[in-house]
Design a protein around this motif. Structure first.
Motif, PDB file in Angstrom:
ATOM      1  N   PRO A 114      31.346 -12.492  -9.302  1.00 30.65           N
ATOM      2  CA  PRO A 114      30.104 -12.940  -9.893  1.00 30.65           C
ATOM      3  C   PRO A 114      29.624 -12.012 -11.007  1.00 30.65           C
ATOM      4  CG  PRO A 114      29.744 -12.085  -7.665  1.00 30.65           C
ATOM      5  CD  PRO A 114      31.195 -12.024  -7.941  1.00 30.65           C
ATOM      6  N   ASN A 115      28.783 -12.552 -11.803  1.00 30.58           N
ATOM      7  CA  ASN A 115      28.215 -11.808 -12.901  1.00 30.58           C
ATOM      8  C   ASN A 115      27.173 -10.853 -12.342  1.00 30.58           C
ATOM      9  OD1 ASN A 115      27.141 -10.939 -15.280  1.00 30.58           O
ATOM     10  ND2 ASN A 115      26.635 -12.971 -16.066  1.00 30.58           N
ATOM     11  N   PRO A 116      27.220  -9.526 -12.692  1.00 29.72           N
ATOM     12  CA  PRO A 116      26.286  -8.562 -12.124  1.00 29.72           C
ATOM     13  C   PRO A 116      24.851  -8.839 -12.537  1.00 29.72           C
ATOM     14  CG  PRO A 116      28.107  -7.418 -13.181  1.00 29.72           C
ATOM     15  CD  PRO A 116      28.279  -8.864 -13.432  1.00 29.72           C
ATOM     16  N   LEU A 117      24.592  -9.318 -13.721  1.00 25.84           N
ATOM     17  CA  LEU A 117      23.231  -9.593 -14.151  1.00 25.84           C
ATOM     18  C   LEU A 117      22.648 -10.752 -13.338  1.00 25.84           C
ATOM     19  CD1 LEU A 117      20.944  -8.985 -16.108  1.00 25.84           C
ATOM     20  CD2 LEU A 117      21.958 -10.648 -17.667  1.00 25.84           C
ATOM     21  N   THR A 118      23.415 -11.784 -13.113  1.00 24.94           N
ATOM     22  CA  THR A 118      22.955 -12.927 -12.319  1.00 24.94           C
ATOM     23  C   THR A 118      22.696 -12.480 -10.883  1.00 24.94           C
ATOM     24  OG1 THR A 118      24.368 -14.334 -13.684  1.00 24.94           O
ATOM     25  CG2 THR A 118      23.580 -15.261 -11.637  1.00 24.94           C
ATOM     26  N   MET A 119      23.543 -11.624 -10.413  1.00 27.48           N
ATOM     27  CA  MET A 119      23.385 -11.117  -9.061  1.00 27.48           C
ATOM     28  C   MET A 119      22.098 -10.307  -8.939  1.00 27.48           C
ATOM     29  SD  MET A 119      26.667  -9.786  -7.131  1.00 27.48           S
ATOM     30  CE  MET A 119      26.318  -8.451  -6.143  1.00 27.48           C
ATOM     31  N   LEU A 120      21.777  -9.499  -9.893  1.00 29.89           N
ATOM     32  CA  LEU A 120      20.574  -8.668  -9.880  1.00 29.89           C
ATOM     33  C   LEU A 120      19.326  -9.554  -9.953  1.00 29.89           C
ATOM     34  CD1 LEU A 120      19.456  -5.779  -9.912  1.00 29.89           C
ATOM     35  CD2 LEU A 120      19.540  -5.888 -12.391  1.00 29.89           C
ATOM     36  N   VAL A 121      19.344 -10.579 -10.760  1.00 29.97           N
ATOM     37  CA  VAL A 121      18.199 -11.489 -10.890  1.00 29.97           C
ATOM     38  C   VAL A 121      17.991 -12.233  -9.567  1.00 29.97           C
ATOM     39  CG1 VAL A 121      17.383 -13.565 -12.064  1.00 29.97           C
ATOM     40  CG2 VAL A 121      18.406 -11.715 -13.379  1.00 29.97           C
ATOM     41  N   GLN A 122      19.066 -12.649  -8.964  1.00 31.20           N
ATOM     42  CA  GLN A 122      18.945 -13.358  -7.684  1.00 31.20           C
ATOM     43  C   GLN A 122      18.393 -12.445  -6.595  1.00 31.20           C
ATOM     44  OE1 GLN A 122      22.773 -15.049  -6.869  1.00 31.20           O
ATOM     45  NE2 GLN A 122      22.345 -16.890  -8.038  1.00 31.20           N
ATOM     46  N   SER A 159      14.626 -12.000  -7.297  1.00 30.20           N
ATOM     47  CA  SER A 159      13.837 -13.183  -6.943  1.00 30.20           C
ATOM     48  C   SER A 159      13.749 -13.344  -5.426  1.00 30.20           C
ATOM     49  CB  SER A 159      14.408 -14.436  -7.607  1.00 30.20           C
ATOM     50  OG  SER A 159      15.686 -14.706  -7.111  1.00 30.20           O
ATOM     51  N   THR A 160      14.780 -13.000  -4.707  1.00 31.44           N
ATOM     52  CA  THR A 160      14.749 -13.058  -3.238  1.00 31.44           C
ATOM     53  C   THR A 160      13.766 -12.038  -2.702  1.00 31.44           C
ATOM     54  OG1 THR A 160      17.075 -13.733  -3.213  1.00 31.44           O
ATOM     55  CG2 THR A 160      16.171 -12.908  -1.157  1.00 31.44           C
ATOM     56  N   LEU A 161      13.723 -10.841  -3.302  1.00 30.88           N
ATOM     57  CA  LEU A 161      12.783  -9.800  -2.879  1.00 30.88           C
ATOM     58  C   LEU A 161      11.355 -10.250  -3.144  1.00 30.88           C
ATOM     59  CD1 LEU A 161      12.364  -6.925  -1.793  1.00 30.88           C
ATOM     60  CD2 LEU A 161      12.489  -6.120  -4.147  1.00 30.88           C
ATOM     61  N   VAL A 162      11.102 -10.878  -4.279  1.00 30.38           N
ATOM     62  CA  VAL A 162       9.761 -11.358  -4.603  1.00 30.38           C
ATOM     63  C   VAL A 162       9.357 -12.444  -3.596  1.00 30.38           C
ATOM     64  CG1 VAL A 162       8.415 -12.649  -6.315  1.00 30.38           C
ATOM     65  CG2 VAL A 162       9.838 -10.742  -7.030  1.00 30.38           C
ATOM     66  N   LEU A 163      10.250 -13.352  -3.310  1.00 35.34           N
ATOM     67  CA  LEU A 163       9.951 -14.416  -2.315  1.00 35.34           C
ATOM     68  C   LEU A 163       9.671 -13.815  -0.934  1.00 35.34           C
ATOM     69  CD1 LEU A 163      12.495 -17.239  -3.193  1.00 35.34           C
ATOM     70  CD2 LEU A 163      10.028 -17.322  -3.364  1.00 35.34           C
ATOM     71  N   PHE A 164      10.458 -12.809  -0.554  1.00 36.94           N
ATOM     72  CA  PHE A 164      10.276 -12.157   0.743  1.00 36.94           C
ATOM     73  C   PHE A 164       8.908 -11.494   0.815  1.00 36.94           C
ATOM     74  CE2 PHE A 164      10.643  -8.322   3.391  1.00 36.94           C
ATOM     75  CZ  PHE A 164      10.879  -8.913   4.621  1.00 36.94           C
ATOM     76  N   LEU A 165       8.516 -10.764  -0.276  1.00 33.98           N
ATOM     77  CA  LEU A 165       7.232 -10.080  -0.286  1.00 33.98           C
ATOM     78  C   LEU A 165       6.070 -11.072  -0.270  1.00 33.98           C
ATOM     79  CD1 LEU A 165       7.979  -7.142  -2.765  1.00 33.98           C
ATOM     80  CD2 LEU A 165       7.749  -7.018  -0.287  1.00 33.98           C
ATOM     81  N   LEU A 166       6.204 -12.164  -1.021  1.00 35.59           N
ATOM     82  CA  LEU A 166       5.150 -13.179  -1.034  1.00 35.59           C
ATOM     83  C   LEU A 166       5.022 -13.833   0.368  1.00 35.59           C
ATOM     84  CD1 LEU A 166       5.657 -14.958  -4.461  1.00 35.59           C
ATOM     85  CD2 LEU A 166       3.714 -13.583  -3.749  1.00 35.59           C
ATOM     86  N   MET A 167       6.142 -14.124   0.976  1.00 36.61           N
ATOM     87  CA  MET A 167       6.114 -14.716   2.314  1.00 36.61           C
ATOM     88  C   MET A 167       5.509 -13.752   3.328  1.00 36.61           C
ATOM     89  SD  MET A 167       9.569 -16.960   2.769  1.00 36.61           S
ATOM     90  CE  MET A 167       9.258 -17.267   4.458  1.00 36.61           C
ATOM     91  N   ARG A 168       5.865 -12.471   3.178  1.00 39.08           N
ATOM     92  CA  ARG A 168       5.355 -11.493   4.128  1.00 39.08           C
ATOM     93  C   ARG A 168       3.848 -11.346   3.966  1.00 39.08           C
ATOM     94  NH1 ARG A 168       6.789  -5.234   5.152  1.00 39.08           N
ATOM     95  NH2 ARG A 168       5.719  -5.166   7.118  1.00 39.08           N
ATOM     96  N   LYS A 169       3.364 -11.347   2.758  1.00 43.43           N
ATOM     97  CA  LYS A 169       1.944 -11.153   2.519  1.00 43.43           C
ATOM     98  C   LYS A 169       1.140 -12.383   2.930  1.00 43.43           C
ATOM     99  CE  LYS A 169      -1.489  -9.813  -0.733  1.00 43.43           C
ATOM    100  NZ  LYS A 169      -1.874  -9.089  -1.816  1.00 43.43           N
TER     101      LYS A 169
END
Length: 170
Positions: A12-20, A23-33
């Motif tokens: 996989p492309n490292p930049l795409t992997m980093l963005v994914q 975005s997963t971390l942001v979703l996790f933090l929003l869900m947790r809050k």
């Protein structure tokens, strides 16, 4: 021929992997809050409901076991009660039988006594008739021998008195 880059497709492309990952971390933090407290509360309520259901099921099982034992006890008591009823009925039937037999024996004795009395009365009547016939035959024979017709009544009374004395002496 088609030129397909297989190595580029597998890695996989490292930049795409980093963005994914971001975005997963942001979703996790929003869900947790925002959602974690509600989900935790929902899970706690659901756990309590399950515990209540388990407790109710255990109570129902205990009640069913208690009812089963009570029914077994009632069945046992009913069996012993039915035996008591049967034995009481047998005793009552025995006493009733004895009573009926005693009544029948009394009645049979009364019938026998009555028959004996009737036979005795008939025998006495027959004996009396036989004595009278014998007296009449003796009188007729004596009358023919003596040829007396006047003294028949006197002779009859004397013979009756003699017969009476003879029968009283027996």
């Amino acid at each position: 021929m088609i030129d397909v880059d297989i190595v580029g497709q597998l890695i996989p492309n490292p930049l795409t992997m980093l963005v994914q990952l971001c975005s997963t971390l942001v979703l996790f933090l929003l869900m947790r809050k925002y959602l974690w407290a509600s989900v935790k509360q929902y899970l706690a309520v659901r756990g309590e409901k399950m515990q209540e259901d388990l407790a109710a099921g255990e109570a129902a099982r205990a009640a069913a076991e208690s009812d089963r034992e009570a029914a077994a006890l009632q069945l046992k008591n009913a069996g012993s009660r039915s035996e008591e009823i049967v034995s009481a009925a047998v005793k009552e039937a025995g006493s009733r039988k004895e009573s009926i037999l005693a009544d029948a024996n009394k009645e049979a004795d009364m019938v026998r006594t009555k028959a004996r009395e009737q036979m005795q009365a008939e025998w006495d009547a027959m004996y009396s008739d036989m004595q009278k016939e014998m007296v009449e035959v003796a009188m007729a024979a004596a009358g023919k021998l003596l040829m007396k017709d006047n003294a028949d009544e006197l002779d009859q009374q004397a013979i009756d008195a003699f017969v009476k004395e003879a029968t009283d002496g027996e």
